[in-house]
Scaffold this active site. Structure first.
Site, PDB file in Angstrom:
ATOM      1  N   LYS A   1      37.044-105.996  28.911  1.00  0.00           N
ATOM      2  CA  LYS A   1      36.269-105.025  29.696  1.00  0.00           C
ATOM      3  C   LYS A   1      37.037-103.711  29.781  1.00  0.00           C
ATOM      4  CE  LYS A   1      33.901-104.652  34.215  1.00  0.00           C
ATOM      5  NZ  LYS A   1      33.685-105.305  35.520  1.00  0.00           N
ATOM      6  N   SER A  57      28.823-105.876  36.826  1.00  0.00           N
ATOM      7  CA  SER A  57      29.258-104.737  36.058  1.00  0.00           C
ATOM      8  C   SER A  57      29.831-105.105  34.694  1.00  0.00           C
ATOM      9  CB  SER A  57      30.320-103.972  36.852  1.00  0.00           C
ATOM     10  OG  SER A  57      31.474-104.756  37.011  1.00  0.00           O
ATOM     11  N   SER A  64      30.464-109.483  39.555  1.00  0.00           N
ATOM     12  CA  SER A  64      30.364-108.721  38.307  1.00  0.00           C
ATOM     13  C   SER A  64      30.605-109.517  37.035  1.00  0.00           C
ATOM     14  CB  SER A  64      31.340-107.531  38.332  1.00  0.00           C
ATOM     15  OG  SER A  64      30.827-106.508  39.131  1.00  0.00           O
TER      16      SER A  64
END
Lengths: 520, 525
Positions: free
Chosen positions: B65, B149, B173
């Site tokens: 990420k 997210s 997330s």
């Protein structure tokens, strides 16, 4: 310098409570008849640790190039996290114990937010809600006043910003950013500018003796914010509104600032106005304080518990271990030295050297003059040792325009030298010669070895002494004749010649006896 | 690099319009099904220079990420303010991956600084969901969100761009996009995986999470990363880990799996079925419960009464910490800097920062900074921040009251007599939400949404475990009526990550997920 911006405005409030503070009566002062002065001081002292408070970057001195002691954490790079330096905690605890404060078994770190270019993370980590030590005292040596210490907290120093006089560029140096600070907050227990000065000096002395800080105001490792208020002398306990004066960088400047602030506040009151609670700066050139910001403009620092740092838990045995290894404080040191038979003057000389000594990193106590004396005096006559140190060593160092920290002569060398002289293996004159030789050549050779190399060992057998005496008598026949005739005062001139040709190796007493035995 | 930083606040005029023009990322309008148009990976790594050869994870391709630092590789956090930022260091979790030989394929799209549930708040544009199950040739491709997210991480795994991916989970997330994309997503116990090098959103909640195409993949990566790191001050001490592991193993040994799960006690929290929960979710969830029960597991209704307050508390705490953590983005030491148009209006440093921060932060990040700043002001602190902390303690206590294992991090916790081993609840209130393309502004937005608060509502099911720091994992449970993936979440006591993984494995066997993803890829070809 920005580390403490405006903090005291709400934090000191409890200390100024009329109900709590009744411990000292107001003190009359010729300079402001009818008025009494109340002073409280917040000191920020840089912790003398090798590494910063929350990173393993080395701390810096003013001589380092800007931005050479900065890690990604110090510059608040994303993803970096703090790691508490245990050395800073230890030095904080030492300081707290030296000030008789209660070390809290649980304290915590908070974030104080404000935007400024020398504060890269946008917050300073401090101990707002739960400081690690509270309720100490500092006894002022001359006035014998007990100043109460409200609390001591650990926090980060900021970087430094420098602006050009008329330019639009600000330069940022992050060397100092993240260095550990101790904020030491006093109660409003001082009653004059002079007491305030004495408090700061006494605090400096304590910090240096426990090795927690240089306490050097000129170099910025100790900074003061001062709270000043005045009230009518005949209304004790009815404290006036205080003003805080920020960033005082010398003790002299601090006393001038307090004096001028006292006179200003009295002027305001005598004109029938009220003193406004505010934060003020000090203009050293004009010897005046000026408004920085009013109470209404006080920023909201949005204090928040730091979510990265767990509570600081200090167990009782950790604290007691530090307590049992505490370096001596100035008062007890002096008492001990006097007890060993040293004169008041000798102790003062030794301790004066120490108060200016360099404090080692991480609490290592630099080889100060007292420690040097203690090492040399082990198993030796303290009075003889202190003479060699204060008269000969310090005398020669000052002659060479060097300080005690530059002294190349080890305690072992000094001890050996004292032994040589005391056992009469060399003369006092030879001893001084060796001392000068060591200072000059910065040699690590022991004096007993040097005495041999320099042919300074006192004549041990009568043969060489007899030879020197005969040579002297031959060289000074008329003086010899006078001695033979009973004029013993002339003997000293022949003796002087013996000392000269023996290059100080002859023992004057033995030489004198020998000369007399030859001549009579 | 740092040595040369005599940082200057030079005040130069600069055209903001010129900058704005370049900075809006656009998304290709071709089919999102094609791997390179999913917008899952925002930076691809071609050569794995620092990766150990023949390590134990050599066969696990991993995406990272974009809010997890990778040395010399852009780490933008999907924010304009870090668009050009290349950290000089690897996060500890990335370092561990390299040491284990895992090939790192690239950086995954996400919501800006991890703030969002749909991966719409990203300078890279949204990560699109590749997981539509009903794919008959020639049928219309539906645009759906990958969730957020960690949307890029989930989409990359679902599309087969990698076998596993690192995400971060602050309030759901990892679990939410895993649920939307039909992959496995684990948020481990707080303090177990190192956060060093992970860009902070809300430190007390942030966890590195792992997404994978199977529970086995997630477990292998988890075991590689599960190491105490003394660079992370919130890392839990090895002693506590060992203690929790022991308590957890005791329970796991009691239900050997395969043939029988007779000693497994599964809690169903009443409060996790809000009116907003789509009925399409319920059928797959019930199927999982039924299958577990069939194999002997006991299904036990439990109550977590503070759940209702968890969402508000979460947003206060997360926003407060975000407002603090994001204060460092001021354009001085690193990242974007925008100078004021008119120097006459500059009186203090803040006037300059305002330019950079206004331009550099997206809408959602600005919203949370403002909310968090307010929550920390002297006037609001007690009623908001402290109140939220109280709620957080109640939420923790709720969990401790139902689990069969004691919480080793709490000195007051004692396990109840007939506690449950794990909790099982739907991961999300719906399947992946459809997006529409706004051609005028060339941006994607949620289809038919009127209210920004809709996006927050989703977090109802995931934030309690975040507030309590518990391990929680979403595993695929089949598809809903709309043929889009549905996930169920397993929540365990602190430190019982292995138990959560073990139950996940059992559910995976029931659903046959491992093949499901492969099937979808086959169909796509």
């Amino acid at each position: 310098m920005l580390a403490s911006r405006g903090r005291a405005i709400f934090k000191l409030t409890p200390c100024y409570s009329r109900y709590v503070h009744q411990s000292r009566d107001p003190i009359p002062d010729k300079r402001w008849p009818g008025w009494a002065v109340v002073v409280g001081i917040e000191v920020h002292a840089q912790i003398k640790s090798r590494e910063k408070l929350f990173s393993d970057t080395w701390t810096s001195t003013l001589s380092q190039e800007p931005n050479t002691r900065v890690s990604a954490y110090d510059a608040a790079f994303p993803g970096t996290l703090p790691r508490l330096n245990p050395k800073c905690v230890e030095l904080g605890v030492r300081t707290a114990l030296a000030l008789g404060a209660k070390v809290q078994h649980r304290s915590a770190f908070d974030r104080k937010h404000y935007f400024y270019p020398d504060l890269p993370s946008g917050y300073q980590i401090t101990q707002h809600y739960a400081p690690f030590a509270t309720n100490g005292t500092l006894r002022l040596p001359k006035s014998a006043v007990e100043v109460r210490i409200t609390q001591i907290q650990l926090e980060q120093d900021t970087g430094k910003s420098t602006s050009e006089a008329h330019g639009s560029t600000t330069y940022i140096d992050l060397n100092r950013a993240g260095t550990g600070l101790m904020e030491i907050v006093s109660e409003p227990d001082m009653r004059s500018p002079e007491e305030a000065a004495e408090y700061v000096r006494a605090l400096q002395s304590v910090l240096r003796s426990v090795g927690s800080s240089d306490g050097n105001m000129e170099q910025g490792s100790l900074r003061c914010d001062v709270n000043v208020s005045v009230h009518k002398l005949d209304k004790p306990g009815e404290f006036g509104t205080r003003c805080e004066i920020k960033n005082l960088n010398t003790i002299k400047g601090m006393t001038v600032a307090i004096t001028s602030e006292v006179l200003r506040q009295i002027q305001v009151l005598e004109n029938g106005n009220k003193v406004a609670q505010e934060t003020r700066g000090f203009d050293e050139d004009r010897a005046e304080t000026y408004t920085l910001r009013s109470k209404e403009d006080a920023p909201d620092y949005r204090y928040m518990p730091d979510p990265n740092l767990p509570p600081l838990l200090l167990k009782e045995d950790y604290v007691s271990n530090i307590r049992s290894h505490m370096p001596d404080l100035p008062g007890p040191i002096q008492a001990r030295l006097l007890n060993m038979g040293l004169t008041q003057r000798d102790t003062e000389v030794l301790m004066a050297i120490d108060s200016g000594r360099e404090v080692g990193y991480d609490g290592a106590l630099g080889q100060g003059a007292v420690a040097y004396f203690d090492t040399v005096a082990q198993g030796r006559d303290p009075k003889v040792v202190v003479n060699w140190i204060t008269h000969e060593l310090l005398g020669q160092l000052s002659h060479r325009q060097e300080t005690f920290t530059q002294n190349p002569m080890t305690a072992a060398q000094m001890g050996d030298l004292v032994d040589l002289v005391q056992s009469k293996r060399i003369t006092g004159t030879s001893g001084k010669l060796i001392l000068r030789h060591i200072l000059e050549h910065k040699t690590t050779t022991m004096p007993s070895q040097l005495a041999q190399e320099l042919l300074l060992l006192a004549a041990q057998n009568d043969d060489s002494l007899k030879q020197w005496c005969n040579e002297a008598i031959e060289a000074l026949p008329s003086e010899a004749q006078k001695v033979r005739e009973g004029n013993e005062r002339t003997l000293n001139r022949i003796l002087g010649h013996v000392m000269k040709i023996s290059r100080g190796r002859a023992n004057p007493e033995s030489a004198k006896t020998m000369l007399l035995s030859i001549l009579k | 690099m740092l040595r040369q930083q005599v940082v200057r606040c030079r005040l130069i005029q600069r055209s903001r319009k010129a900058l704005l023009k370049n900075c809006y990322a656009t998304v290709s309008q071709t089919s999102p099904r094609e791997k390179d148009t999913l917008n899952a990976l925002v930076y691809r790594v071609n050569s794995a220079t620092d990766t150990v050869e023949n390590g134990p994870l050599k066969d696990v391709r991993v995406a990272v990420k974009d809010n997890i630092c990778t040395a010399g590789i852009p780490t933008t956090c999907s924010s304009r303010i870090l668009e050009t930022f290349k950290p000089p260091y690897d996060a500890t979790v990335v370092k561990l991956l390299r040491e284990a030989g895992a090939p790192i394929v690239g950086k995954a799209n996400c919501d800006e600084f991890g703030m969002g549930s749909l991966n719409l708040w990203s300078i890279h544009g949204p990560a699109l969901n590749p997981s539509q199950y009903d794919k008959s040739p020639g049928s219309e491709v539906e645009l759906r969100s990958a969730g957020g997210s960690s949307g890029g991480s989930a989409a990359a795994v679902a599309a087969g761009l990698c076998d596993a991916a690192l995400g971060t989970d602050t309030g759901g997330s990892v679990r939410l996009p895993a649920s939307y994309c039909g992959v496995v997503g684990l948020k481990p116990s707080y303090g177990v995986l190192s956060r060093w090098g992970v860009v902070s959103y809300a430190d007390s909640l942030d966890c590195v999470g792992i997404l994978g195409k199977s529970v086995g993949h997630v477990q292998r990566v988890f075991q590689t990363l599960n190491k105490f790191d003394d660079k992370d001050p919130t890392a839990v001490h090895p002693d506590a880990r060992k203690q929790a592991g022991f308590l957890c193993q005791e329970r796991v040994n009691a239900w050997p799996g395969d043939a029988t799960l007779s000693n497994l006690r599964v809690g169903v929290p009443q409060e996790y079925f809000p009116t907003e929960l789509s009925t399409a979710i319920l059928q797959p969830y019930r199927n999982v419960l039924r299958s577990l029960a069939k194999r002997g597991a006991q299904i036990i209704p439990v109550s977590l009464p503070s759940t209702h307050y968890a969402l508000s508390a979460y947003y206060v705490i997360a926003s407060a910490e975000a407002s603090s953590n994001l204060a460092r983005y001021d354009g001085i030491e690193f990242g974007l800097r925008v100078d004021p148009d008119n120097m006459n209006h500059v009186n203090q440093a803040g006037d300059i920062y305002a330019q950079t921060r206004t331009f550099g932060f997206g809408e959602e990040v600005q919203r949370r900074i403002l909310l968090g700043t307010y929550a920390l002001t002297a006037d609001a602190f007690d009623n908001y921040f402290l109140q939220a902390q109280r709620v957080r303690r109640l939420v923790r206590a709720d969990f401790d009251n139902v689990f069969s294992a004691r919480n080793v991090l709490s000195s007051t916790s004692s396990a109840p007599e007939c506690g449950v081993d794990i909790l099982l609840h739907p991961s999300a209130i719906r399947t992946a939400p459809p997006l529409v393309h706004d051609a005028e502004r060339d941006v994607y937005k949620l289809k038919g949404s009127k209210d920004d608060l809709d996006a927050y509502l989703q977090d109802v099911l995931t934030v309690p475990a975040s507030l309590a720091g518990l391990p929680a994992m979403s595993v695929p449970a089949g598809v809903g009526e709309d043929k889009w993936p549905v996930g169920v979440s397993i929540v365990g006591q602190w430190g019982c990550d292995e138990a959560v993984l073990k139950v996940g494995e059992e559910i995976e066997k029931i659903i046959g997920n491992g093949e499901a993803i492969e099937d979808r890829h086959e169909m796509r070809k």
